[in-house]
Design a protein around this motif. Structure first.
Motif, PDB file in Angstrom:
ATOM      1  N   LEU A 103     -55.875 -28.228 -60.595  1.00  0.00           N
ATOM      2  CA  LEU A 103     -56.783 -27.072 -60.621  1.00  0.00           C
ATOM      3  C   LEU A 103     -56.633 -26.177 -59.392  1.00  0.00           C
ATOM      4  N   GLU A 104     -55.905 -26.653 -58.399  1.00  0.00           N
ATOM      5  CA  GLU A 104     -55.808 -25.903 -57.138  1.00  0.00           C
ATOM      6  C   GLU A 104     -55.215 -24.507 -57.314  1.00  0.00           C
ATOM      7  N   PHE A 105     -54.354 -24.330 -58.316  1.00  0.00           N
ATOM      8  CA  PHE A 105     -53.727 -23.013 -58.518  1.00  0.00           C
ATOM      9  C   PHE A 105     -54.765 -21.925 -58.803  1.00  0.00           C
ATOM     10  N   LEU A 106     -55.941 -22.331 -59.293  1.00  0.00           N
ATOM     11  CA  LEU A 106     -56.977 -21.343 -59.617  1.00  0.00           C
ATOM     12  C   LEU A 106     -57.386 -20.517 -58.393  1.00  0.00           C
ATOM     13  N   ARG A 107     -57.205 -21.107 -57.213  1.00  0.00           N
ATOM     14  CA  ARG A 107     -57.538 -20.397 -55.967  1.00  0.00           C
ATOM     15  C   ARG A 107     -56.656 -19.166 -55.762  1.00  0.00           C
ATOM     16  N   LEU A 131     -55.685 -17.025 -58.039  1.00  0.00           N
ATOM     17  CA  LEU A 131     -55.895 -15.961 -59.017  1.00  0.00           C
ATOM     18  C   LEU A 131     -56.950 -14.969 -58.530  1.00  0.00           C
ATOM     19  N   GLU A 132     -57.013 -13.824 -59.204  1.00  0.00           N
ATOM     20  CA  GLU A 132     -58.069 -12.845 -58.924  1.00  0.00           C
ATOM     21  C   GLU A 132     -59.391 -13.385 -59.477  1.00  0.00           C
ATOM     22  N   SER A 133     -60.493 -12.973 -58.861  1.00  0.00           N
ATOM     23  CA  SER A 133     -61.801 -13.371 -59.400  1.00  0.00           C
ATOM     24  C   SER A 133     -61.957 -12.952 -60.863  1.00  0.00           C
ATOM     25  N   SER A 134     -61.464 -11.747 -61.178  1.00  0.00           N
ATOM     26  CA  SER A 134     -61.631 -11.256 -62.557  1.00  0.00           C
ATOM     27  C   SER A 134     -60.861 -12.104 -63.578  1.00  0.00           C
ATOM     28  N   ASP A 135     -59.780 -12.768 -63.130  1.00  0.00           N
ATOM     29  CA  ASP A 135     -59.038 -13.649 -64.041  1.00  0.00           C
ATOM     30  C   ASP A 135     -59.903 -14.821 -64.510  1.00  0.00           C
ATOM     31  N   LEU A 136     -60.912 -15.144 -63.710  1.00  0.00           N
ATOM     32  CA  LEU A 136     -61.721 -16.342 -63.979  1.00  0.00           C
ATOM     33  C   LEU A 136     -62.969 -16.050 -64.808  1.00  0.00           C
ATOM     34  N   ASN A 137     -63.170 -14.779 -65.190  1.00  0.00           N
ATOM     35  CA  ASN A 137     -64.397 -14.406 -65.919  1.00  0.00           C
ATOM     36  C   ASN A 137     -64.650 -15.275 -67.140  1.00  0.00           C
ATOM     37  N   GLU A 138     -63.624 -15.434 -67.972  1.00  0.00           N
ATOM     38  CA  GLU A 138     -63.819 -16.164 -69.229  1.00  0.00           C
ATOM     39  C   GLU A 138     -64.077 -17.649 -68.981  1.00  0.00           C
ATOM     40  N   LEU A 139     -63.339 -18.220 -68.023  1.00  0.00           N
ATOM     41  CA  LEU A 139     -63.544 -19.644 -67.720  1.00  0.00           C
ATOM     42  C   LEU A 139     -64.989 -19.879 -67.273  1.00  0.00           C
ATOM     43  N   VAL A 140     -65.481 -19.022 -66.384  1.00  0.00           N
ATOM     44  CA  VAL A 140     -66.865 -19.164 -65.893  1.00  0.00           C
ATOM     45  C   VAL A 140     -67.856 -19.009 -67.053  1.00  0.00           C
ATOM     46  N   THR A 167     -77.064 -22.759 -61.634  1.00  0.00           N
ATOM     47  CA  THR A 167     -78.232 -23.116 -60.823  1.00  0.00           C
ATOM     48  C   THR A 167     -77.878 -23.237 -59.336  1.00  0.00           C
ATOM     49  N   LYS A 168     -76.558 -23.183 -59.024  1.00  0.00           N
ATOM     50  CA  LYS A 168     -76.117 -23.423 -57.643  1.00  0.00           C
ATOM     51  C   LYS A 168     -76.312 -22.173 -56.780  1.00  0.00           C
ATOM     52  N   ASP A 169     -76.672 -22.424 -55.517  1.00  0.00           N
ATOM     53  CA  ASP A 169     -76.953 -21.309 -54.594  1.00  0.00           C
ATOM     54  C   ASP A 169     -75.779 -20.350 -54.441  1.00  0.00           C
ATOM     55  N   ASP A 170     -74.570 -20.911 -54.239  1.00  0.00           N
ATOM     56  CA  ASP A 170     -73.401 -20.038 -54.029  1.00  0.00           C
ATOM     57  C   ASP A 170     -73.105 -19.197 -55.262  1.00  0.00           C
ATOM     58  N   PHE A 171     -73.348 -19.776 -56.435  1.00  0.00           N
ATOM     59  CA  PHE A 171     -73.156 -19.014 -57.670  1.00  0.00           C
ATOM     60  C   PHE A 171     -74.118 -17.822 -57.671  1.00  0.00           C
ATOM     61  N   LYS A 172     -75.381 -18.097 -57.395  1.00  0.00           N
ATOM     62  CA  LYS A 172     -76.392 -17.026 -57.421  1.00  0.00           C
ATOM     63  C   LYS A 172     -76.078 -15.946 -56.399  1.00  0.00           C
ATOM     64  N   LYS A 173     -75.550 -16.390 -55.254  1.00  0.00           N
ATOM     65  CA  LYS A 173     -75.299 -15.465 -54.153  1.00  0.00           C
ATOM     66  C   LYS A 173     -74.066 -14.587 -54.408  1.00  0.00           C
ATOM     67  N   PHE A 174     -73.000 -15.204 -54.950  1.00  0.00           N
ATOM     68  CA  PHE A 174     -71.708 -14.488 -54.993  1.00  0.00           C
ATOM     69  C   PHE A 174     -71.265 -14.018 -56.375  1.00  0.00           C
ATOM     70  N   TYR A 175     -71.865 -14.517 -57.436  1.00  0.00           N
ATOM     71  CA  TYR A 175     -71.457 -14.102 -58.781  1.00  0.00           C
ATOM     72  C   TYR A 175     -71.430 -12.575 -58.880  1.00  0.00           C
ATOM     73  N   PRO A 176     -70.431 -11.934 -59.456  1.00  0.00           N
ATOM     74  CA  PRO A 176     -69.250 -12.482 -60.143  1.00  0.00           C
ATOM     75  C   PRO A 176     -67.987 -12.596 -59.267  1.00  0.00           C
ATOM     76  N   ASP A 177     -68.132 -12.754 -57.971  1.00  0.00           N
ATOM     77  CA  ASP A 177     -66.946 -12.953 -57.130  1.00  0.00           C
ATOM     78  C   ASP A 177     -66.613 -14.450 -57.158  1.00  0.00           C
ATOM     79  N   HIS A 178     -65.988 -14.867 -58.259  1.00  0.00           N
ATOM     80  CA  HIS A 178     -65.836 -16.298 -58.556  1.00  0.00           C
ATOM     81  C   HIS A 178     -65.049 -17.056 -57.493  1.00  0.00           C
ATOM     82  N   GLN A 179     -64.130 -16.357 -56.836  1.00  0.00           N
ATOM     83  CA  GLN A 179     -63.326 -17.063 -55.822  1.00  0.00           C
ATOM     84  C   GLN A 179     -64.200 -17.613 -54.687  1.00  0.00           C
ATOM     85  N   ARG A 180     -65.375 -17.031 -54.485  1.00  0.00           N
ATOM     86  CA  ARG A 180     -66.250 -17.480 -53.398  1.00  0.00           C
ATOM     87  C   ARG A 180     -66.871 -18.849 -53.704  1.00  0.00           C
ATOM     88  N   TYR A 181     -66.851 -19.241 -54.984  1.00  0.00           N
ATOM     89  CA  TYR A 181     -67.416 -20.574 -55.322  1.00  0.00           C
ATOM     90  C   TYR A 181     -66.484 -21.314 -56.280  1.00  0.00           C
TER      91      TYR A 181
END
Length: 245
Positions: free
Chosen positions: A11-15, A17-26, A44-58
């Motif tokens: 799964l490390e390769f996901l790091r 990618l662009e955040s927008s590439d991860l939209n569907e997975l999320v 429900t996670k804090d980092d999700f609430k804080k950074f969504y939709p910048d998926h790379q941040r979490y």
């Protein structure tokens, strides 16, 4: 004990990618608002609430969520983490009756998964559909039976190049459409919308059939099957970065 992301080389390769590439997975992992999924924890996670939709941040939370869906809730608690991606992939392959070997590398097993979905779909198609698909994908075959088209696809994939990516786009696009009601956000779709539309019916029936069969234990497969297909697709995106036409 808090369950955490277990380092997972698959799964490390996901790091990368662009955040927008991860939209569907999320979106597959967190489900649609109001679908009442009890097990989802990502949103429900804090980092999700804080950074969504910048998926790379979490990104680790995303990987952790996938690992947890792949494992059994009680077993996860004892282990302190979910299952590694390759185990989840093999589990999905077992459910879809894919012919694979656990000793193969992850990418090869993912390829087998895509090919099985395509192969089962080709069996349900008319000669005209098979002809259209062969033309669209530029396959070298003069016979338009499902076996001949499948054989030509396998030859094209062994030849390297772009075919594995195309197949991943076709399958992932249809599955995200079924789950999320929209295709992939990547621009690459436009190239073979016709092929996607021919496959849409047969792949749709196939996946719905898998979900409705009585032997599926628990609703987790409604998440793990599309999520694994999305990860496998994203691996092709990663491997073909800069090549998209």
């Amino acid at each position: 004990e808090k369950v955490a992301y277990k380092f997972d080389e698959d799964l490390e390769f996901l790091r990368e990618l662009e955040s927008s590439d991860l939209n569907e997975l999320v979106d597959i992992l967190k489900g649609k608002d109001g679908d009442g999924r009890m097990t989802e924890e990502l949103s429900t996670k804090d980092d999700f609430k804080k950074f969504y939709p910048d998926h790379q941040r979490y990104i680790e939370l995303i990987c952790e969520e996938l690992q947890l869906f792949g494992g059994n809730t009680i077993a996860n608690m004892f282990r302190g983490h979910g299952l590694l991606y390759k185990e989840i992939l093999c589990d999905v392959c077992d459910k879809l009756k894919v012919n694979y070997n656990k000793s193969q590398n992850t990418q090869t097993i993912e390829q087998g998964l895509f090919m099985k979905i395509l192969s089962d779909s080709l069996d349900k198609m008319s000669e005209e559909d098979l002809k259209n698909i062969s033309n669209e994908l530029g396959l070298k075959t003069t016979k338009f039976t499902s076996q001949a088209v499948m054989g030509a696809l396998q030859v094209a994939i062994k030849g390297g190049g772009f075919m594995s990516y195309k197949i991943a786009v076709i399958v992932a696009n249809i599955i995200t459409n079924i789950i999320l009601g929209r295709g992939l956000s990547l621009a690459a779709n436009a190239t073979f919308t016709r092929t996607i539309s021919i496959f849409a019916g047969p792949i749709g029936w196939l996946i719905m059939g898998v979900w409705t069969t009585a032997d599926i234990a628990g609703p987790a497969y409604r998440v793990t099957i599309p999520a694994v297909i999305q990860v496998a697709f994203l691996r092709q995106v990663y491997l073909n970065k800069g090549e998209e036409c």
